[in-house]
Design a protein around this motif. Structure first.
Motif, PDB file in Angstrom:
ATOM      1  N   ALA A  18       0.834  -1.212   0.000  1.00  0.00           N
ATOM      2  CA  ALA A  18       0.000   0.000   0.000  1.00  0.00           C
ATOM      3  C   ALA A  18       0.859   1.249   0.000  1.00  0.00           C
ATOM      4  CB  ALA A  18      -0.961  -0.001   1.194  1.00  0.00           C
ATOM      5  N   SER A  19       2.029   1.126  -0.652  1.00  0.00           N
ATOM      6  CA  SER A  19       2.963   2.260  -0.667  1.00  0.00           C
ATOM      7  C   SER A  19       3.984   2.050  -1.776  1.00  0.00           C
ATOM      8  CB  SER A  19       3.686   2.372   0.681  1.00  0.00           C
ATOM      9  OG  SER A  19       4.812   3.213   0.585  1.00  0.00           O
ATOM     10  N   PHE A  20       4.156   3.083  -2.613  1.00  0.00           N
ATOM     11  CA  PHE A  20       5.196   3.011  -3.643  1.00  0.00           C
ATOM     12  C   PHE A  20       6.579   3.063  -3.004  1.00  0.00           C
ATOM     13  CE2 PHE A  20       1.714   3.974  -6.464  1.00  0.00           C
ATOM     14  CZ  PHE A  20       2.089   3.388  -7.666  1.00  0.00           C
ATOM     15  N   THR A  21       6.717   3.874  -1.959  1.00  0.00           N
ATOM     16  CA  THR A  21       8.023   4.021  -1.304  1.00  0.00           C
ATOM     17  C   THR A  21       8.474   2.705  -0.679  1.00  0.00           C
ATOM     18  OG1 THR A  21       7.528   6.335  -0.815  1.00  0.00           O
ATOM     19  CG2 THR A  21       9.308   5.298   0.435  1.00  0.00           C
ATOM     20  N   ALA A  22       7.586   2.052   0.064  1.00  0.00           N
ATOM     21  CA  ALA A  22       7.941   0.782   0.721  1.00  0.00           C
ATOM     22  C   ALA A  22       8.188  -0.317  -0.306  1.00  0.00           C
ATOM     23  CB  ALA A  22       6.829   0.363   1.675  1.00  0.00           C
TER      24      ALA A  22
END
Length: 308
Positions: A18-22
């Protein structure tokens, strides 16, 4: 739809995190590369998969279904690649061995047990039969290698000497020749002889031995199975001659055996591979185990010995 595995894997990572960064940190790629892969997937599918804002990534209804299918595809790919890696390392797959029944039943079981201890995911397939059929399995590619007698030379096959076993007279209990420590082929020929079929390598070698001894044989009976011959001997119908590795296959009954002389005849068994062929890793590992057994001179039945 031509979605790539790279696009699907990128989407699964983003959707699960639920995160592009992660997800970018997990896959060790830049966030821009990941965003481009997901955008390309949305273009290919023609639907919006993610609802984005500055802080959150949420899956659309199409995104939920795409995640379910993409996880199956990515998971199957990973599983398949792991399976392929195990095969390429010789840790899985099958080793196909063509060999004579005596080798299959007497010599190989202990070898297979040791091999399976080292490589439990590898199946060993034994194709036992007569000499010609065994060599045919190697030539056709059905078998990785064979362990068999030395037949006619062929530039399509390579032989590696492995083991030899000596011929013995096979006698019914109470037979007059049983009092001898050794039996001459000439004396054996004077008795009703029980032979294996003409297609057997054992028959070829016994016929040659009688000829070398200058002895004529009177056949009392002939059978294709050595256990049948053993039963006929036990019933007192005659005598026979078998190499040492065959003796345990003669079956139950009152049978004795004595080493044959005049001449001493040994059957040599070779490892046979197709010339100029690279063996699969697992098959090569099995041959390494056989070679180790030969060089270390592991115990073999009485009357048999490893070839130096």
């Amino acid at each position: 739809m031509e979605a790539s595995l790279r696009q699907l894997a990128a989407y699964v990572a983003v959707a699960k995190a639920a995160s592009f960064t992660a997800a970018a940190a997990q896959l060790h790629v830049s966030q821009s590369t990941l965003s481009r892969a997901v955008a390309d997937l949305e273009r290919v599918l023609g639907v919006r998969l993610l609802a984005r804002d500055t802080r959150n990534v949420q899956l659309t209804a199409a995104g939920q279904e795409t995640l379910r299918v993409a996880e199956q595809i990515v998971g199957a790919h990973r599983s398949g690649m792991k399976e392929l890696q195990r095969y390429l390392l010789g840790e899985s797959g099958m080793v196909a061995v063509a060999t004579l029944p005596s080798v299959a039943a007497v010599l190989l079981p202990r070898m297979i047990s040791a091999f399976r201890g080292q490589r439990p995911l590898v199946t060993v397939r034994i194709m036992d039969g007569l000499e010609r059929a065994v060599l045919g399995k190697v030539l056709s590619g059905d078998a990785d290698f064979a362990i068999t007698t030395v037949g006619a030379p062929s530039d399509r096959l390579e032989h590696r000497p492995l083991i030899r076993d000596r011929f013995h007279a096979v006698l019914p209990e109470g037979h007059s020749l049983a009092d001898c420590d050794e039996v001459a082929w000439e004396d054996l020929a004077a008795e009703p002889f029980l032979a294996v079929g003409p297609q057997s390598s054992v028959r070829r070698l016994t016929d040659a031995a009688f000829a070398q001894a200058g002895a004529e044989v009177t056949l009392a009976a002939e059978a294709s199975n050595v256990a049948t011959v053993g039963g006929l001997v036990a019933a007192g119908l005659g005598v026979s001659a078998m190499p040492a590795l065959v003796l345990p296959l003669l079956g139950p009954g009152h049978i004795l055996h004595r080493p044959l002389v005049g001449p001493v005849v040994e059957r040599r068994l070779d490892v046979v591979v197709r010339a100029r062929r690279t063996l699969p890793v697992a098959a090569a590992a099995f041959l390494d185990l056989l070679e180790e057994s030969r060089t270390r001179a592991l115990d073999v039945p009485v009357g048999a010995s490893w070839v130096d």
